[in-house]
Design a protein around this motif. Structure first.
Motif, PDB file in Angstrom:
ATOM      1  N   ALA A   1       4.416  17.399  20.667  1.00  0.00           N
ATOM      2  CA  ALA A   1       5.531  16.700  20.176  1.00  0.00           C
ATOM      3  C   ALA A   1       5.170  15.063  20.295  1.00  0.00           C
ATOM      4  N   SER A   2       5.134  14.908  21.554  1.00  0.00           N
ATOM      5  CA  SER A   2       4.873  13.399  22.012  1.00  0.00           C
ATOM      6  C   SER A   2       3.441  13.015  21.263  1.00  0.00           C
ATOM      7  N   GLY A   3       2.526  13.862  21.251  1.00  0.00           N
ATOM      8  CA  GLY A   3       1.137  13.423  20.719  1.00  0.00           C
ATOM      9  C   GLY A   3       1.223  12.956  19.319  1.00  0.00           C
ATOM     10  N   LEU A   4       2.133  13.856  18.623  1.00  0.00           N
ATOM     11  CA  LEU A   4       2.301  13.487  17.123  1.00  0.00           C
ATOM     12  C   LEU A   4       3.225  12.351  16.951  1.00  0.00           C
ATOM     13  N   MET A   5       3.971  12.042  17.645  1.00  0.00           N
ATOM     14  CA  MET A   5       4.841  10.955  17.569  1.00  0.00           C
ATOM     15  C   MET A   5       4.064   9.525  17.849  1.00  0.00           C
ATOM     16  N   ALA A   6       3.146   9.764  18.871  1.00  0.00           N
ATOM     17  CA  ALA A   6       2.581   8.429  19.345  1.00  0.00           C
ATOM     18  C   ALA A   6       1.284   8.304  17.987  1.00  0.00           C
ATOM     19  N   GLY A   7       0.827   9.279  17.573  1.00  0.00           N
ATOM     20  CA  GLY A   7      -0.229   9.209  16.549  1.00  0.00           C
ATOM     21  C   GLY A   7       0.478   8.543  15.174  1.00  0.00           C
ATOM     22  N   GLU A   8       1.918   8.804  14.834  1.00  0.00           N
ATOM     23  CA  GLU A   8       2.723   8.289  13.851  1.00  0.00           C
ATOM     24  C   GLU A   8       2.955   6.937  14.232  1.00  0.00           C
ATOM     25  N   ASP A   9       3.167   6.658  15.580  1.00  0.00           N
ATOM     26  CA  ASP A   9       3.529   4.960  15.864  1.00  0.00           C
ATOM     27  C   ASP A   9       2.247   4.299  15.444  1.00  0.00           C
ATOM     28  N   ASN A  10       1.054   4.882  16.097  1.00  0.00           N
ATOM     29  CA  ASN A  10      -0.380   4.061  15.848  1.00  0.00           C
ATOM     30  C   ASN A  10      -0.301   3.842  14.142  1.00  0.00           C
ATOM     31  N   THR A  11      -0.108   4.840  13.478  1.00  0.00           N
ATOM     32  CA  THR A  11      -0.220   4.789  12.083  1.00  0.00           C
ATOM     33  C   THR A  11       0.666   3.722  11.454  1.00  0.00           C
ATOM     34  N   ARG A  12       1.952   3.787  11.969  1.00  0.00           N
ATOM     35  CA  ARG A  12       2.949   2.422  11.754  1.00  0.00           C
ATOM     36  C   ARG A  12       2.355   1.125  12.006  1.00  0.00           C
ATOM     37  N   GLU A  13       2.031   0.989  12.997  1.00  0.00           N
ATOM     38  CA  GLU A  13       1.348  -0.289  13.638  1.00  0.00           C
ATOM     39  C   GLU A  13       0.245  -0.617  13.047  1.00  0.00           C
ATOM     40  N   THR A  14      -0.699   0.394  12.439  1.00  0.00           N
ATOM     41  CA  THR A  14      -1.941  -0.042  11.770  1.00  0.00           C
ATOM     42  C   THR A  14      -1.554  -0.879  10.315  1.00  0.00           C
ATOM     43  N   LYS A  15      -0.666   0.096   9.804  1.00  0.00           N
ATOM     44  CA  LYS A  15      -0.109  -0.301   8.562  1.00  0.00           C
ATOM     45  C   LYS A  15       0.532  -1.622   8.500  1.00  0.00           C
ATOM     46  N   GLU A  16       1.331  -1.745   9.567  1.00  0.00           N
ATOM     47  CA  GLU A  16       2.107  -3.324   9.717  1.00  0.00           C
ATOM     48  C   GLU A  16       1.022  -4.408   9.909  1.00  0.00           C
ATOM     49  N   THR A  17      -0.110  -4.267  10.787  1.00  0.00           N
ATOM     50  CA  THR A  17      -1.120  -5.019  10.816  1.00  0.00           C
ATOM     51  C   THR A  17      -1.716  -5.174   9.400  1.00  0.00           C
ATOM     52  N   LEU A  18      -2.144  -4.275   8.639  1.00  0.00           N
ATOM     53  CA  LEU A  18      -2.988  -4.393   7.454  1.00  0.00           C
ATOM     54  C   LEU A  18      -1.853  -5.290   6.613  1.00  0.00           C
ATOM     55  N   ASP A  19      -0.829  -5.049   6.381  1.00  0.00           N
ATOM     56  CA  ASP A  19       0.304  -5.461   5.628  1.00  0.00           C
ATOM     57  C   ASP A  19       0.548  -7.173   5.815  1.00  0.00           C
ATOM     58  N   ARG A  20       0.430  -7.431   7.398  1.00  0.00           N
ATOM     59  CA  ARG A  20       0.430  -8.714   7.763  1.00  0.00           C
ATOM     60  C   ARG A  20      -0.781  -9.414   7.172  1.00  0.00           C
ATOM     61  N   GLU A  21      -1.880  -8.949   7.245  1.00  0.00           N
ATOM     62  CA  GLU A  21      -3.280  -9.385   6.916  1.00  0.00           C
ATOM     63  C   GLU A  21      -3.292  -9.684   5.412  1.00  0.00           C
ATOM     64  N   GLU A  22      -2.955  -8.879   4.744  1.00  0.00           N
ATOM     65  CA  GLU A  22      -2.678  -8.793   3.186  1.00  0.00           C
ATOM     66  C   GLU A  22      -1.717  -9.997   2.852  1.00  0.00           C
ATOM     67  N   GLU A  23      -0.933 -10.232   3.380  1.00  0.00           N
ATOM     68  CA  GLU A  23       0.037 -11.272   3.062  1.00  0.00           C
ATOM     69  C   GLU A  23      -0.422 -12.539   3.272  1.00  0.00           C
ATOM     70  N   TRP A  24      -1.292 -12.558   4.525  1.00  0.00           N
ATOM     71  CA  TRP A  24      -1.535 -13.826   4.803  1.00  0.00           C
ATOM     72  C   TRP A  24      -2.806 -14.107   3.896  1.00  0.00           C
ATOM     73  N   GLU A  25      -3.597 -13.128   3.567  1.00  0.00           N
ATOM     74  CA  GLU A  25      -4.445 -13.414   2.362  1.00  0.00           C
ATOM     75  C   GLU A  25      -4.074 -14.018   1.186  1.00  0.00           C
ATOM     76  N   SER A  26      -2.848 -13.495   0.860  1.00  0.00           N
ATOM     77  CA  SER A  26      -2.111 -13.720  -0.654  1.00  0.00           C
ATOM     78  C   SER A  26      -1.489 -15.099  -0.371  1.00  0.00           C
ATOM     79  N   GLU A  27      -1.217 -15.669   0.631  1.00  0.00           N
ATOM     80  CA  GLU A  27      -0.525 -17.042   0.929  1.00  0.00           C
ATOM     81  C   GLU A  27      -1.541 -17.854   0.875  1.00  0.00           C
ATOM     82  N   GLY A  28      -2.911 -17.542   1.029  1.00  0.00           N
ATOM     83  CA  GLY A  28      -4.026 -18.594   0.722  1.00  0.00           C
ATOM     84  C   GLY A  28      -4.841 -18.573   1.901  1.00  0.00           C
ATOM     85  N   GLY A  29      -4.510 -17.771   3.201  1.00  0.00           N
ATOM     86  CA  GLY A  29      -5.374 -17.788   4.373  1.00  0.00           C
ATOM     87  C   GLY A  29      -6.778 -16.859   3.686  1.00  0.00           C
TER      88      GLY A  29
END
Length: 189
Positions: free
Chosen positions: A140-168
């Motif tokens: 159960a904790s392994g599944l939750m940790a995997g989901e946390d990693n997925t969420r963190e990766t998505k948040e990082t990609l979203d921040r990078e995409e936002e930075w790119e769209s704002e002129g970075g």
């Protein structure tokens, strides 16, 4: 989080909404989990009756439940369910904090991943599917940790995409990550 143990049985209140549950198929290969439960709150008195309405019909009469108190603010010793009492126990160190154990004197034991109530629908759907996979080898904790990693990766990609769209810029038109070097090479230096 501190857990409070409630020593009295509280009479049945208003009916709870149906349980959000995903179970491994009957007679499938055994795994570490038998499915997942996504409660609507952290109120065991309210959530357990709806869960057992579904599980008693499938697995037989559940008589005891154990939880880890890490995610439950109040742990009642007894919960009224359909005219009977289900005993609730807790284990802090011995039980995975993201797991619910269900016991029946006649039919055995089942382990369910408990998805936190505040989890978003997409993440809950992924977790419910993963926990109900026959022969699953993740805890159960392994599944939750995997989901946390997925969420963190998505948040990082979203921040990078936002930075790119704002002129970075991750790189310049010629693929060079350093725009000053690109200007220098364009001038022949």
């Amino acid at each position: 989080m501190t857990a409070t143990i409630e020593r009295t049985t509280i009479s049945e209140g208003a009916p709870s909404p149906p349980a959000r549950l995903s179970l491994t198929p009957a007679r499938s290969a055994p795994g570490l989990l038998d499915g997942a439960w996504w409660p609507r709150s952290r109120d065991l008195l309210r959530e357990i009756p709806a869960l057992l309405d579904v599980l008693d019909a499938r697995w037989g009469r559940i008589t005891r439940i154990t939880v880890n108190p890490s995610h439950w603010p109040v742990i009642p010793r007894k919960v009224p369910v359909a005219g009977r009492t289900v005993h609730v126990g807790w284990f802090r160190d011995e039980q995975d904090p993201h797991k619910l154990l269900l016991l029946s004197y006649t039919a055995g034991r089942w382990d369910l991943l408990v998805i936190p109530p505040e989890t978003g629908e997409a993440a809950a759907a992924r977790l419910m599917s993963a926990a109900a996979t026959p022969g699953g080898l993740l805890t159960a904790s392994g599944l939750m940790a995997g989901e946390d990693n997925t969420r963190e990766t998505k948040e990082t990609l979203d921040r990078e995409e936002e930075w790119e769209s704002e002129g970075g810029h991750a790189s310049t038109a010629d693929g060079n990550p350093n725009p000053i070097a690109s200007l220098s090479s364009a001038r022949g230096r």
